[in-house]
Design an enzyme around this catalytic site. Structure first.
Site, PDB file in Angstrom:
ATOM      1  N   THR A 190       3.876 -56.159  -1.202  1.00  0.00           N
ATOM      2  CA  THR A 190       3.993 -54.696  -1.143  1.00  0.00           C
ATOM      3  C   THR A 190       2.589 -54.098  -0.926  1.00  0.00           C
ATOM      4  O   THR A 190       1.583 -54.719  -1.266  1.00  0.00           O
ATOM      5  CB  THR A 190       4.612 -54.109  -2.429  1.00  0.00           C
ATOM      6  OG1 THR A 190       3.708 -54.314  -3.524  1.00  0.00           O
ATOM      7  CG2 THR A 190       5.962 -54.729  -2.740  1.00  0.00           C
ATOM      8  N   ALA A 222       1.252 -53.620   1.970  1.00  0.00           N
ATOM      9  CA  ALA A 222       0.631 -54.488   2.975  1.00  0.00           C
ATOM     10  C   ALA A 222       0.009 -53.698   4.122  1.00  0.00           C
ATOM     11  O   ALA A 222      -0.505 -54.281   5.072  1.00  0.00           O
ATOM     12  CB  ALA A 222       1.685 -55.468   3.521  1.00  0.00           C
ATOM     13  N   SER A 238      -2.606 -51.667   3.934  1.00  0.00           N
ATOM     14  CA  SER A 238      -4.055 -51.439   3.854  1.00  0.00           C
ATOM     15  C   SER A 238      -4.658 -52.249   2.717  1.00  0.00           C
ATOM     16  O   SER A 238      -3.946 -52.891   1.939  1.00  0.00           O
ATOM     17  CB  SER A 238      -4.349 -49.951   3.637  1.00  0.00           C
ATOM     18  OG  SER A 238      -3.856 -49.545   2.379  1.00  0.00           O
ATOM     19  N   TYR A 245      -3.971 -44.453 -14.847  1.00  0.00           N
ATOM     20  CA  TYR A 245      -4.053 -45.658 -14.007  1.00  0.00           C
ATOM     21  C   TYR A 245      -4.257 -46.903 -14.884  1.00  0.00           C
ATOM     22  O   TYR A 245      -3.548 -47.901 -14.733  1.00  0.00           O
ATOM     23  CB  TYR A 245      -5.216 -45.502 -13.011  1.00  0.00           C
ATOM     24  CG  TYR A 245      -5.498 -46.741 -12.198  1.00  0.00           C
ATOM     25  CD1 TYR A 245      -4.687 -47.093 -11.115  1.00  0.00           C
ATOM     26  CD2 TYR A 245      -6.573 -47.589 -12.503  1.00  0.00           C
ATOM     27  CE1 TYR A 245      -4.939 -48.243 -10.365  1.00  0.00           C
ATOM     28  CE2 TYR A 245      -6.835 -48.735 -11.766  1.00  0.00           C
ATOM     29  CZ  TYR A 245      -6.020 -49.051 -10.696  1.00  0.00           C
ATOM     30  OH  TYR A 245      -6.269 -50.186  -9.958  1.00  0.00           O
TER      31      TYR A 245
HETATM   32  N1  LIG Z   1      -9.840 -51.739  -4.976  1.00  0.00           N
HETATM   33  C1  LIG Z   1     -10.197 -52.189  -6.155  1.00  0.00           C
HETATM   34  O1  LIG Z   1     -11.397 -52.231  -6.502  1.00  0.00           O
HETATM   35  C2  LIG Z   1      -9.157 -52.666  -7.127  1.00  0.00           C
HETATM   36  C3  LIG Z   1      -9.584 -53.138  -8.374  1.00  0.00           C
HETATM   37  C4  LIG Z   1      -8.633 -53.600  -9.279  1.00  0.00           C
HETATM   38  C5  LIG Z   1      -7.287 -53.600  -8.939  1.00  0.00           C
HETATM   39  N2  LIG Z   1      -6.883 -53.120  -7.720  1.00  0.00           N
HETATM   40  C6  LIG Z   1      -5.446 -53.163  -7.416  1.00  0.00           C
HETATM   41  O2  LIG Z   1      -5.268 -53.698  -6.125  1.00  0.00           O
HETATM   42  C7  LIG Z   1      -4.009 -53.254  -5.593  1.00  0.00           C
HETATM   43  C8  LIG Z   1      -4.172 -52.796  -4.150  1.00  0.00           C
HETATM   44  O3  LIG Z   1      -5.010 -51.658  -4.113  1.00  0.00           O
HETATM   45  P1  LIG Z   1      -6.125 -51.420  -2.995  1.00  0.00           P
HETATM   46  O4  LIG Z   1      -7.424 -51.363  -3.685  1.00  0.00           O
HETATM   47  O5  LIG Z   1      -5.924 -52.362  -1.868  1.00  0.00           O
HETATM   48  O6  LIG Z   1      -5.787 -49.913  -2.577  1.00  0.00           O
HETATM   49  P2  LIG Z   1      -5.175 -49.301  -1.211  1.00  0.00           P
HETATM   50  O7  LIG Z   1      -5.990 -49.721  -0.059  1.00  0.00           O
HETATM   51  O8  LIG Z   1      -5.035 -47.843  -1.496  1.00  0.00           O
HETATM   52  O9  LIG Z   1      -3.772 -49.999  -1.112  1.00  0.00           O
HETATM   53  C9  LIG Z   1      -2.684 -49.569  -1.881  1.00  0.00           C
HETATM   54  C10 LIG Z   1      -1.436 -49.880  -1.106  1.00  0.00           C
HETATM   55  O10 LIG Z   1      -0.310 -49.403  -1.857  1.00  0.00           O
HETATM   56  C11 LIG Z   1       0.524 -48.661  -0.980  1.00  0.00           C
HETATM   57  N3  LIG Z   1       1.278 -47.624  -1.667  1.00  0.00           N
HETATM   58  C12 LIG Z   1       0.831 -46.625  -2.451  1.00  0.00           C
HETATM   59  N4  LIG Z   1       1.849 -45.843  -2.840  1.00  0.00           N
HETATM   60  C13 LIG Z   1       2.959 -46.353  -2.286  1.00  0.00           C
HETATM   61  C14 LIG Z   1       4.322 -45.973  -2.291  1.00  0.00           C
HETATM   62  N5  LIG Z   1       4.749 -44.885  -2.945  1.00  0.00           N
HETATM   63  N6  LIG Z   1       5.200 -46.728  -1.607  1.00  0.00           N
HETATM   64  C15 LIG Z   1       4.799 -47.809  -0.923  1.00  0.00           C
HETATM   65  N7  LIG Z   1       3.523 -48.217  -0.866  1.00  0.00           N
HETATM   66  C16 LIG Z   1       2.616 -47.488  -1.540  1.00  0.00           C
HETATM   67  C17 LIG Z   1      -0.450 -48.007   0.000  1.00  0.00           C
HETATM   68  O11 LIG Z   1       0.276 -47.572   1.145  1.00  0.00           O
HETATM   69  P3  LIG Z   1      -0.331 -46.509   2.185  1.00  0.00           P
HETATM   70  O12 LIG Z   1      -1.179 -47.350   3.084  1.00  0.00           O
HETATM   71  O13 LIG Z   1       0.856 -45.939   2.835  1.00  0.00           O
HETATM   72  O14 LIG Z   1      -1.099 -45.519   1.361  1.00  0.00           O
HETATM   73  C18 LIG Z   1      -1.397 -49.175   0.257  1.00  0.00           C
HETATM   74  O15 LIG Z   1      -0.874 -50.056   1.200  1.00  0.00           O
HETATM   75  C19 LIG Z   1      -3.510 -52.174  -6.550  1.00  0.00           C
HETATM   76  O16 LIG Z   1      -2.506 -52.734  -7.388  1.00  0.00           O
HETATM   77  C20 LIG Z   1      -4.754 -51.822  -7.360  1.00  0.00           C
HETATM   78  O17 LIG Z   1      -4.419 -51.339  -8.643  1.00  0.00           O
HETATM   79  C21 LIG Z   1      -7.792 -52.650  -6.816  1.00  0.00           C
END
Ligand SMILES: NC(=O)c1ccc[n+]([C@@H]2O[C@H](COP(=O)([O-])OP(=O)(O)OC[C@H]3O[C@@H](n4cnc5c(N)ncnc54)[C@H](OP(=O)(O)O)[C@@H]3O)[C@@H](O)[C@H]2O)c1
Length: 287
Positions: A14, A16, A18, A169
């Site tokens: 899920t 996927a 970005s 969060y």
């Molecule tokens: N980045 C970090 O430093 C970090 C650190 C710790 C944990 N994480 C975790 O890593 C995971 C991925 O995050 P990321 O950093 O890669 O952020 P991201 O680039 O914002 O990716 C989040 C993804 O979730 C999708 N999404 C959000 N709301 C949605 C909805 N209502 N329905 C379907 N898809 C939805 C987004 O879709 P859209 O493209 O349509 O917005 C995007 O593909 C998350 O679980 C986050 O908590 C990230």
């Protein structure tokens, strides 16, 4: 690059479209899995999918569209998956949001609580029959070190009283671990495993929904952060590595097992959150 262990296993990711989810889908496809990409929008999902196929012409992917902010969308996503596929080898619950103001879904849930926790819970439950049909299914939940700041208050689970974006969060990232551990308990004695992870501090768009000040700060610090490909290392490891075959109920960082907060290990909290998730969604989760 083919990996005989991964070759054409069905793996659903899920978020996927970005960031870490896109990088995870790319790597899994490069390793030979059949990757079912779940995206909120057709446009962003197709853009990511085309990028994968340009980089890896041999890739095998599918794209399912679902806004994971409603129970109906999750039900319909699971229905579509189940109609197309006989089984699911790996489920990676990765999609998440961060929002500066308290936002409600159309069903009245706080948005972060729903997308970051209840969607993991519901989608896993609705795909359980397909996971059971795989020889040894793996469920991988993307959490965060932010969980250590999380607190569970069953009197105000959705922060109606004092909403603070980062705390909301962090609470959901704690819920990811509580859910993973409780699921692992319930899966004991089966061939299915449930693990979770922190991907690292990764340069992605995760903070685009927070206040402009925080977003600017995050972007300016971004050059010190790791790239999404590095963020994909631990989810890919948990999805594919023989080293974690049969390992369940654990939390990983940098592809290594780590301990988690005291709250996340509280058995009572794990059970109560599960029961509360069932009550709120009206969904009885059969393992
Ligand atoms: N980045 C970090 O430093 C970090 C650190 C710790 C944990 N994480 C975790 O890593 C995971 C991925 O995050 P990321 O950093 O890669 O952020 P991201 O680039 O914002 O990716 C989040 C993804 O979730 C999708 N999404 C959000 N709301 C949605 C909805 N209502 N329905 C379907 N898809 C939805 C987004 O879709 P859209 O493209 O349509 O917005 C995007 O593909 C998350 O679980 C986050 O908590 C990230």
């Amino acid at each position: 690059m083919m990996n005989s262990g991964t070759n054409r296993k069905v793996m659903l990711v899920t978020g996927a479209s970005s960031g870490i989810g896109e990088a995870t889908a790319t790597r899994l496809a490069a390793l030979g899995a059949h990757v079912v990409m779940v995206s909120r929008t057709d446009e962003r999902g197709n853009r990511a999918r085309q990028k994968i196929h340009r980089a890896h012409p041999e890739a095998s992917t599918d794209l399912l569209i679902a806004d994971l902010a409603t129970t109906a969308a999750i039900r319909s996503l699971a229905g579509e998956f189940n109609a197309k596929y006989g089984h699911l080898d790996v489920l990676i619950n990765n999609a998440a949001v961060m929002t500066s103001t308290r936002r409600k879904t159309s069903e009245g849930f706080e948005l972060q609580f729903f997308v970051n926790h209840l969607a993991y819970f519901l989608l896993t439950g609705q795909l359980m029959a397909a996971l059971k049909r795989a020889p040894a299914a793996r469920i991988v939940n993307v959490s965060s070190t932010a969980h250590s700041r999380g607190e569970i208050d069953f009197n105000d689970l959705q922060m109606e009283r004092h909403y603070r974006a980062y705390d909301a969060y962090a609470n959901t990232k704690l819920m990811n671990i509580l859910f993973t551990y409780e699921l692992a308990h319930r899966l004991a004695g089966t061939r299915m495993t449930s693990n979770c992870l922190h991907p690292g501090v990764i340069r992605t768009g995760l903070m685009r929904g927070v206040s402009p000040v925080l977003h600017t700060l995050w972007q300016s610090l971004g050059k010190f952060f790791k790239q999404p490909e590095e963020g994909a290392e631990t989810p890919v490891y948990l999805a594919t590595s023989p080293e974690v075959e049969g390992v369940s109920g654990k939390y990983f960082r940098y592809c290594r097992e780590f301990g988690t907060s005291r709250a996340s290990n509280d058995r009572d909290l794990q059970r109560r959150l599960w029961e509360e998730s069932e009550r709120l969604t009206g969904y009885r989760f059969d393992v």
